[in-house]
Enzyme design. Structure first.
Site, PDB file in Angstrom:
ATOM      1  N   GLY A  83       0.772  -1.237   0.000  1.00 41.88           N
ATOM      2  CA  GLY A  83       0.000   0.000   0.000  1.00 41.88           C
ATOM      3  C   GLY A  83       0.804   1.288   0.000  1.00 41.88           C
ATOM      4  CB  THR A  84       4.214   2.367  -1.129  1.00 42.71           C
ATOM      5  OG1 THR A  84       4.227   1.895  -2.466  1.00 42.71           O
ATOM      6  CG2 THR A  84       4.980   1.419  -0.229  1.00 42.71           C
ATOM      7  CG  ASN A  85       1.321   3.230  -5.791  1.00 37.44           C
ATOM      8  OD1 ASN A  85       1.619   4.207  -6.469  1.00 37.44           O
ATOM      9  ND2 ASN A  85       1.977   2.073  -5.898  1.00 37.44           N
ATOM     10  CG  MET A 118      -1.198  -8.154  -6.554  1.00 32.38           C
ATOM     11  SD  MET A 118      -0.469  -6.966  -7.712  1.00 32.38           S
ATOM     12  CE  MET A 118       0.665  -8.044  -8.571  1.00 32.38           C
ATOM     13  CB  ILE A 147      -7.400 -10.260 -14.555  1.00 30.46           C
ATOM     14  CG1 ILE A 147      -5.908 -10.585 -14.651  1.00 30.46           C
ATOM     15  CG2 ILE A 147      -7.936  -9.745 -15.891  1.00 30.46           C
ATOM     16  CD1 ILE A 147      -5.023  -9.417 -14.921  1.00 30.46           C
ATOM     17  CG  LEU A 148     -10.729  -5.478 -12.345  1.00 30.38           C
ATOM     18  CD1 LEU A 148     -11.266  -4.052 -12.278  1.00 30.38           C
ATOM     19  CD2 LEU A 148     -10.850  -6.156 -10.991  1.00 30.38           C
ATOM     20  CG  HIS A 199       1.726  -2.512 -15.688  1.00 28.48           C
ATOM     21  ND1 HIS A 199       1.481  -3.765 -15.148  1.00 28.48           N
ATOM     22  CD2 HIS A 199       2.720  -2.677 -16.590  1.00 28.48           C
ATOM     23  CE1 HIS A 199       2.299  -4.640 -15.715  1.00 28.48           C
ATOM     24  NE2 HIS A 199       3.054  -4.007 -16.596  1.00 28.48           N
TER      25      HIS A 199
HETATM   26  C1  GRF Z   1       3.136  -1.435  -7.608  1.00 24.40           C
HETATM   27  O1  GRF Z   1       4.414  -1.758  -8.042  1.00 24.40           O
HETATM   28  C2  GRF Z   1       2.197  -1.349  -8.782  1.00 24.40           C
HETATM   29  O2  GRF Z   1       2.828  -0.966  -9.946  1.00 24.40           O
HETATM   30  C3  GRF Z   1       1.685  -2.749  -8.913  1.00 24.40           C
HETATM   31  O3  GRF Z   1       1.588  -3.223  -7.587  1.00 24.40           O
HETATM   32  C4  GRF Z   1       2.528  -2.532  -6.773  1.00 24.40           C
HETATM   33  C5  GRF Z   1       1.801  -2.015  -5.578  1.00 24.40           C
HETATM   34  O4  GRF Z   1       2.660  -1.484  -4.613  1.00 24.40           O
HETATM   35  N1  GRF Z   1       0.427  -2.747  -9.628  1.00 24.40           N
HETATM   36  P1  GRF Z   1       2.061  -0.830  -3.309  1.00 24.40           P
HETATM   37  O5  GRF Z   1       1.158  -1.876  -2.637  1.00 24.40           O
HETATM   38  O6  GRF Z   1       1.311   0.400  -3.680  1.00 24.40           O
HETATM   39  O7  GRF Z   1       3.260  -0.540  -2.450  1.00 24.40           O
END
Ligand code: GRF
Length: 206
Positions: free
Chosen positions: A17-19, A95, A97-98, A114
């Site tokens: 969940g860093t994003n 992770m 596919i929808l 991605h």
């Molecule tokens: C990221 O590398 C993104 O590109 C991929 O999954 C990863 C998620 O990372 N779809 P995080 O959970 O947001 O750290």
């Protein structure tokens, strides 16, 4: 979206969940006029859930193992997202596919990040695929989601160099920095109504 009713995000996660964290931070700092209505994880132990809970965001553990097939899982996900009145679905390291059950419920309103420059290196281990191919540059892509694997209309891309001694870990770390910036920029554009989709092409209004 008007000033008084911020865009409601439903963030789907599977892992660290860093994003998600950067999205939370940019909303809290006022850069993005949105509200995270819910965080939904298909993994009970995803650290992203802890991040969300720390910020008082509603979390839902929605494990796919309880469903016989992908479509029924997706239909149940749609019900959850609708119950939180979600406007934009954000796949932040989700992770799976929808199927059409999800894609048709949120037309041009599901975004994914991605870790490669699509259409190169779709699917899993995109960073390792890039290293194995020997490209000099890779990066990340934010795109709308269709029923294919990383095939939907491209919103934004960012490029990073591939160094000769890179490993999957070092390249992933460099790409992830770009992801955080690119993903939140795309979400901000959506929230501000600046994204227009015409078939495969996405136009950013200035
Ligand atoms: C990221 O590398 C993104 O590109 C991929 O999954 C990863 C998620 O990372 N779809 P995080 O959970 O947001 O750290």
């Amino acid at each position: 979206m008007s000033e008084s009713s911020p865009c409601r995000l439903g963030v789907l996660v599977s892992g660290s969940g860093t994003n998600l964290q950067v999205i939370i931070d940019r909303i809290e700092s006022g850069e993005i006029n949105a509200e995270i209505a819910c965080v939904v994880s298909n993994k009970a132990d995803a650290y992203a859930l802890t991040r969300a809970a720390k910020h008082g965001i509603p979390v839902v553990v929605h494990e796919n193992t309880r469903f016989p097939e992908r479509r029924s899982y997706d239909s149940a996900t749609v019900e959850i997202l609708r119950s939180y009145k979600v406007d934009l679905v954000v796949l932040a390291g989700f992770m799976r596919i929808l199927t059409d059950a999800m894609v048709d419920a949120f037309p041009n309103a599901i975004m994914n990040i991605h870790p490669a420059l699509l259409p190169s290196f779709q699917g899993l281990h995109a960073q390792q695929q890039a290293l194995d191919y020997g490209v000099r540059y890779s990066g990340c892509t934010v795109h709308f989601v269709d029923c294919g694997t990383d095939t939907g209309p491209i919103i934004l891309q960012s490029v990073v160099p591939v160094e000769q001694d890179d490993t999957e870990e070092t390249l992933s770390a460099r790409i992830q920095k770009a992801e955080h910036q690119t993903f939140t920029t795309a979400i901000k554009l959506f929230v501000e109504g600046k994204i227009q989709v015409d078939g495969r092409k996405v136009r950013i209004k200035t």
